[in-house]
Write a protein that holds these residues in place. Structure first.
Motif, mmCIF file in Angstrom:
data_model
loop_
_atom_site.group_PDB
_atom_site.id
_atom_site.type_symbol
_atom_site.label_atom_id
_atom_site.label_comp_id
_atom_site.label_asym_id
_atom_site.label_seq_id
_atom_site.Cartn_x
_atom_site.Cartn_y
_atom_site.Cartn_z
ATOM 1 N N VAL A 1 9.464 -12.470 4.501
ATOM 2 C CA VAL A 1 10.241 -11.500 5.264
ATOM 3 C C VAL A 1 10.427 -10.231 4.427
ATOM 4 O O VAL A 1 10.881 -10.284 3.286
ATOM 5 C CB VAL A 1 11.625 -12.084 5.641
ATOM 6 N N GLY A 2 10.077 -9.098 5.012
ATOM 7 C CA GLY A 2 10.155 -7.835 4.283
ATOM 8 C C GLY A 2 8.793 -7.324 3.857
ATOM 9 O O GLY A 2 8.682 -6.253 3.264
ATOM 10 N N GLU A 3 7.749 -8.082 4.191
ATOM 11 C CA GLU A 3 6.394 -7.657 3.873
ATOM 12 C C GLU A 3 5.793 -6.938 5.077
ATOM 13 O O GLU A 3 6.096 -7.258 6.220
ATOM 14 C CB GLU A 3 5.529 -8.864 3.501
ATOM 15 N N CYS A 4 4.926 -5.973 4.812
ATOM 16 C CA CYS A 4 4.286 -5.227 5.887
ATOM 17 C C CYS A 4 2.811 -5.054 5.540
ATOM 18 O O CYS A 4 2.436 -4.138 4.807
ATOM 19 C CB CYS A 4 4.956 -3.866 6.078
ATOM 20 N N VAL A 5 1.988 -5.956 6.046
ATOM 21 C CA VAL A 5 0.553 -5.892 5.811
ATOM 22 C C VAL A 5 -0.180 -6.045 7.131
ATOM 23 O O VAL A 5 0.360 -6.591 8.098
ATOM 24 C CB VAL A 5 0.078 -6.991 4.823
ATOM 25 N N VAL A 6 -1.395 -5.571 7.168
ATOM 26 C CA VAL A 6 -2.236 -5.724 8.351
ATOM 27 C C VAL A 6 -3.567 -6.334 7.923
ATOM 28 O O VAL A 6 -3.956 -6.253 6.752
ATOM 29 C CB VAL A 6 -2.488 -4.376 9.057
ATOM 30 N N HIS A 7 -4.226 -6.933 8.879
ATOM 31 C CA HIS A 7 -5.526 -7.563 8.606
ATOM 32 C C HIS A 7 -6.580 -6.973 9.529
ATOM 33 O O HIS A 7 -6.354 -6.807 10.729
ATOM 34 C CB HIS A 7 -5.445 -9.080 8.825
#
Length: 332
Positions: A176-182
């Motif tokens: 929680v608190g992470e912001c990544v995209v794939h």
């Protein structure tokens, strides 16, 4: 909250919260101040460009419409950096949907900026290499259509590129608190080709051709000969204003390449870790700093921009009939 030298993004979620990137307070403050300054300066300067070109009728030219498109993109970059400031410590506090929207907007801005740079290169190429037909080939209506298509394509490409992340927003977050995209490999290669390799190649080739023609024109004028051996230059001699615009926009393109190439080189090597690491952060800041450089270049080389700023800051722009003010001198 601190626990054994560790600070969490969400202290009440110890088991699932991401950890903050710990650094000295002085370093954090310095980073915040630098990025905040760049953000405010970028948004303010580009807003001045947007107001100038939009308000004054004399500035409603095909080339300036391209500069307007670039300024809009750069203005949103300034606002975009405000979210980046929040993200420096490694924590994202705005929720999963805003995280994806953050990347979508960034992708759209990047794509539209590069597309506008290509259009600027084409505009200067026609103006220098085929000046007699430039008013016919490059009209305000055609430029507006091209700009609209550029932004539409950027929006569609950005949304499609991150469609899987929009469907399953928290799928790729490990805490929680992470912001990544794939992005899958095929989409990654396609994005790299369409948004980097192909546009950069077109920009470099066109400006190299422009450089050759400009050099040939200078030599022809110095030798007082009417004929020039280069094919493009035989179609007519460009005006001094067009040559000056080509040099100015050439500086814009060089600044653009200098700021963006390091970012894409890091991307090509696969070393970027979603804003993690000081080197990646520096490369990303350099990438966004280009948006602040463009209006500075205009201020240095375009007298109409300096004059329009005076109109804006002195509130003369609010006077009746200010839209018809004489901003551009005939000699420019």
């Amino acid at each position: 909250m601190m626990m054994e030298g560790v600070e969490f993004c969400f202290p009440h979620l110890l088991n699932s919260s991401c950890r903050k990137a710990l650094r000295p307070v002085s370093v954090s403050m310095l980073i915040y101040m630098i990025i905040s300054s760049i953000s405010v300066l970028t948004a303010t300067l580009n807003l001045l460009v947007i107001i100038s070109i939009s308000h004054f009728k004399q500035l409603h030219t095909p080339t300036n419409f391209l500069l307007l498109s670039l300024a809009v993109s750069d203005f949103f970059v300034g606002l975009y950096l405000l979210f980046y400031i929040m993200f420096i410590d490694g924590c994202w506090y705005f929720g999963e949907f805003m995280c994806i929207l953050y990347y979508v907007i960034g992708t759209i801005n990047t794509s539209s900026s590069i597309g506008t740079m290509v259009l600027i290169s084409v505009d200067r190429y026609v103006a220098i290499c085929d000046p007699l037909h430039y008013p016919i080939k490059v009209t305000a209506k055609r430029v507006q259509t091209c700009v609209s298509l550029c932004w539409s394509f950027s929006a569609l490409a950005g949304s499609y590129l991150l469609k899987d992340n929009l469907k399953q927003q928290s799928r790729f977050n490990s805490c929680v608190g992470e912001c990544v995209v794939h992005i899958n490999f095929i989409e990654y290669v396609a994005d790299l080709a369409l948004n980097f390799l192909l546009p950069i190649t077109v920009i470099i080739v066109l400006y190299l051709r422009i450089f050759v023609v400009v050099v040939s024109q200078v030599r022809a004028m110095r030798s007082h000969t009417a004929g020039v051996t280069y094919q493009c230059s035989r179609k007519g001699n460009p005006k001094k204003s067009e040559m000056k615009a080509a040099r100015t926009l050439g500086i814009v393109v060089i600044a653009f390449l200098s700021c963006t190439l390091p970012f894409y080189c890091v991307t090509l090597t696969g070393q970027n870790a979603f804003l993690n690491g000081s080197s990646s952060a520096f490369v990303l800041c350099l990438f966004y700093f280009n948006s602040c450089l463009n209006p500075i270049v205009y201020a240095l080389f375009y007298p109409w921009f300096r004059k329009s700023i005076k109109f804006i800051v002195t509130f003369q722009i609010l006077k009746s009939g200010s839209r018809n003010a004489n901003i551009v001198k005939v000699t420019e």
